[in-house]
Design a protein around this motif. Structure first.
Motif, PDB file in Angstrom:
ATOM      1  N   MET A 278     -11.980  38.976  39.791  1.00  0.00           N
ATOM      2  CA  MET A 278     -11.587  38.410  41.073  1.00  0.00           C
ATOM      3  C   MET A 278     -12.843  38.172  41.911  1.00  0.00           C
ATOM      4  SD  MET A 278      -9.138  39.877  44.134  1.00  0.00           S
ATOM      5  CE  MET A 278      -7.781  40.121  43.054  1.00  0.00           C
ATOM      6  N   PRO A 279     -12.932  37.014  42.541  1.00  0.00           N
ATOM      7  CA  PRO A 279     -14.108  36.726  43.373  1.00  0.00           C
ATOM      8  C   PRO A 279     -14.150  37.650  44.592  1.00  0.00           C
ATOM      9  CG  PRO A 279     -12.565  34.878  43.398  1.00  0.00           C
ATOM     10  CD  PRO A 279     -11.999  35.902  42.508  1.00  0.00           C
ATOM     11  N   GLU A 280     -15.345  37.982  45.005  1.00  0.00           N
ATOM     12  CA  GLU A 280     -15.508  38.804  46.201  1.00  0.00           C
ATOM     13  C   GLU A 280     -16.117  37.945  47.299  1.00  0.00           C
ATOM     14  OE1 GLU A 280     -17.265  42.641  45.837  1.00  0.00           O
ATOM     15  OE2 GLU A 280     -16.470  42.911  43.822  1.00  0.00           O
ATOM     16  N   LEU A 281     -15.438  37.906  48.422  1.00  0.00           N
ATOM     17  CA  LEU A 281     -15.916  37.162  49.571  1.00  0.00           C
ATOM     18  C   LEU A 281     -16.510  38.128  50.593  1.00  0.00           C
ATOM     19  CD1 LEU A 281     -12.905  34.731  50.156  1.00  0.00           C
ATOM     20  CD2 LEU A 281     -15.040  34.246  48.959  1.00  0.00           C
ATOM     21  N   THR A 282     -17.540  37.666  51.272  1.00  0.00           N
ATOM     22  CA  THR A 282     -18.105  38.471  52.352  1.00  0.00           C
ATOM     23  C   THR A 282     -17.156  38.400  53.550  1.00  0.00           C
ATOM     24  OG1 THR A 282     -19.313  36.625  53.327  1.00  0.00           O
ATOM     25  CG2 THR A 282     -20.460  37.910  51.611  1.00  0.00           C
ATOM     26  N   GLU A 283     -17.358  39.302  54.488  1.00  0.00           N
ATOM     27  CA  GLU A 283     -16.515  39.306  55.686  1.00  0.00           C
ATOM     28  C   GLU A 283     -16.642  37.990  56.457  1.00  0.00           C
ATOM     29  OE1 GLU A 283     -14.098  41.468  56.525  1.00  0.00           O
ATOM     30  OE2 GLU A 283     -14.589  42.322  54.563  1.00  0.00           O
ATOM     31  N   ILE A 284     -17.840  37.449  56.540  1.00  0.00           N
ATOM     32  CA  ILE A 284     -18.030  36.197  57.277  1.00  0.00           C
ATOM     33  C   ILE A 284     -17.365  35.032  56.543  1.00  0.00           C
ATOM     34  CG2 ILE A 284     -20.300  35.559  56.354  1.00  0.00           C
ATOM     35  CD1 ILE A 284     -19.266  35.255  60.024  1.00  0.00           C
ATOM     36  N   GLU A 285     -17.390  35.043  55.220  1.00  0.00           N
ATOM     37  CA  GLU A 285     -16.686  34.005  54.454  1.00  0.00           C
ATOM     38  C   GLU A 285     -15.186  34.094  54.712  1.00  0.00           C
ATOM     39  OE1 GLU A 285     -19.714  33.462  50.653  1.00  0.00           O
ATOM     40  OE2 GLU A 285     -18.185  35.043  50.583  1.00  0.00           O
ATOM     41  N   LYS A 286     -14.657  35.309  54.713  1.00  0.00           N
ATOM     42  CA  LYS A 286     -13.231  35.500  54.987  1.00  0.00           C
ATOM     43  C   LYS A 286     -12.892  35.022  56.391  1.00  0.00           C
ATOM     44  CE  LYS A 286     -12.676  39.543  52.018  1.00  0.00           C
ATOM     45  NZ  LYS A 286     -12.389  40.986  52.019  1.00  0.00           N
ATOM     46  N   ARG A 287     -13.744  35.359  57.347  1.00  0.00           N
ATOM     47  CA  ARG A 287     -13.483  34.964  58.732  1.00  0.00           C
ATOM     48  C   ARG A 287     -13.485  33.446  58.893  1.00  0.00           C
ATOM     49  NH1 ARG A 287     -16.585  36.906  64.187  1.00  0.00           N
ATOM     50  NH2 ARG A 287     -15.092  36.014  65.614  1.00  0.00           N
ATOM     51  N   CYS A 288     -14.489  32.802  58.292  1.00  0.00           N
ATOM     52  CA  CYS A 288     -14.568  31.341  58.384  1.00  0.00           C
ATOM     53  C   CYS A 288     -13.389  30.675  57.688  1.00  0.00           C
ATOM     54  CB  CYS A 288     -15.881  30.839  57.797  1.00  0.00           C
ATOM     55  SG  CYS A 288     -17.312  31.161  58.842  1.00  0.00           S
ATOM     56  N   LEU A 289     -13.001  31.172  56.521  1.00  0.00           N
ATOM     57  CA  LEU A 289     -11.844  30.601  55.819  1.00  0.00           C
ATOM     58  C   LEU A 289     -10.559  30.820  56.606  1.00  0.00           C
ATOM     59  CD1 LEU A 289     -12.359  31.373  52.023  1.00  0.00           C
ATOM     60  CD2 LEU A 289     -12.357  29.145  53.133  1.00  0.00           C
ATOM     61  N   THR A 290     -10.419  31.985  57.209  1.00  0.00           N
ATOM     62  CA  THR A 290      -9.234  32.263  58.022  1.00  0.00           C
ATOM     63  C   THR A 290      -9.158  31.313  59.208  1.00  0.00           C
ATOM     64  OG1 THR A 290      -9.197  34.581  57.343  1.00  0.00           O
ATOM     65  CG2 THR A 290      -8.037  34.021  59.381  1.00  0.00           C
ATOM     66  N   LEU A 291     -10.294  31.112  59.873  1.00  0.00           N
ATOM     67  CA  LEU A 291     -10.322  30.182  60.999  1.00  0.00           C
ATOM     68  C   LEU A 291      -9.991  28.763  60.526  1.00  0.00           C
ATOM     69  CD1 LEU A 291     -13.429  31.578  62.880  1.00  0.00           C
ATOM     70  CD2 LEU A 291     -11.079  31.557  63.731  1.00  0.00           C
ATOM     71  N   ALA A 292     -10.545  28.362  59.387  1.00  0.00           N
ATOM     72  CA  ALA A 292     -10.253  27.035  58.838  1.00  0.00           C
ATOM     73  C   ALA A 292      -8.768  26.917  58.474  1.00  0.00           C
ATOM     74  CB  ALA A 292     -11.136  26.757  57.630  1.00  0.00           C
ATOM     75  N   ALA A 293      -8.204  27.988  57.936  1.00  0.00           N
ATOM     76  CA  ALA A 293      -6.784  27.986  57.578  1.00  0.00           C
ATOM     77  C   ALA A 293      -5.903  27.825  58.811  1.00  0.00           C
ATOM     78  CB  ALA A 293      -6.430  29.277  56.847  1.00  0.00           C
ATOM     79  N   ASN A 294      -6.415  28.256  59.953  1.00  0.00           N
ATOM     80  CA  ASN A 294      -5.681  28.140  61.208  1.00  0.00           C
ATOM     81  C   ASN A 294      -5.981  26.831  61.936  1.00  0.00           C
ATOM     82  OD1 ASN A 294      -4.157  30.575  61.222  1.00  0.00           O
ATOM     83  ND2 ASN A 294      -6.052  31.685  61.557  1.00  0.00           N
ATOM     84  N   GLY A 295      -6.584  25.877  61.213  1.00  0.00           N
ATOM     85  CA  GLY A 295      -6.787  24.546  61.756  1.00  0.00           C
ATOM     86  C   GLY A 295      -8.102  24.330  62.487  1.00  0.00           C
ATOM     87  N   ARG A 296      -8.993  25.314  62.458  1.00  0.00           N
ATOM     88  CA  ARG A 296     -10.280  25.166  63.138  1.00  0.00           C
ATOM     89  C   ARG A 296     -11.230  24.358  62.262  1.00  0.00           C
ATOM     90  NH1 ARG A 296     -10.279  26.389  68.241  1.00  0.00           N
ATOM     91  NH2 ARG A 296     -12.283  27.422  68.210  1.00  0.00           N
ATOM     92  N   THR A 297     -11.921  23.428  62.857  1.00  0.00           N
ATOM     93  CA  THR A 297     -12.930  22.640  62.146  1.00  0.00           C
ATOM     94  C   THR A 297     -14.235  23.440  62.120  1.00  0.00           C
ATOM     95  OG1 THR A 297     -13.771  21.585  64.138  1.00  0.00           O
ATOM     96  CG2 THR A 297     -11.896  20.503  63.020  1.00  0.00           C
ATOM     97  N   PRO A 298     -15.183  23.052  61.261  1.00  0.00           N
ATOM     98  CA  PRO A 298     -16.484  23.736  61.296  1.00  0.00           C
ATOM     99  C   PRO A 298     -17.115  23.718  62.696  1.00  0.00           C
ATOM    100  CG  PRO A 298     -16.304  22.517  59.271  1.00  0.00           C
ATOM    101  CD  PRO A 298     -15.092  22.146  60.110  1.00  0.00           C
TER     102      PRO A 298
END
Length: 64
Positions: free
Chosen positions: A1-21
């Motif tokens: 299973m891939p391991e994501l850093t906390e910042i990767e998780k945070r950025c993906l979560t924000l993106a999942a919630n419709g936030r753009t870069p």
């Protein structure tokens, strides 16, 4: 299973919630290049083709 850093998780979560870069930059006070690099790293780690695919895979793997 891939391991994501906390910042990767945070950025993906924000993106999942419709936030753009550009929005994420404002939320976590990083440069656009940093946020794009973090998202690109997460996409690669998850073996996805894009951010949407990475979000879907991360959710399926219960990483987000």
């Amino acid at each position: 299973m891939p391991e994501l850093t906390e910042i990767e998780k945070r950025c993906l979560t924000l993106a999942a919630n419709g936030r753009t870069p550009a929005d994420i930059v404002l939320d976590i006070d990083l440069t656009t290049a940093c946020v794009n690099g973090i998202l690109r790293s997460a996409v690669e780690k998850l073996g996805a083709r894009n951010i949407v695919g990475a979000i879907a895979r991360a959710v399926r793997l219960d990483l987000l």
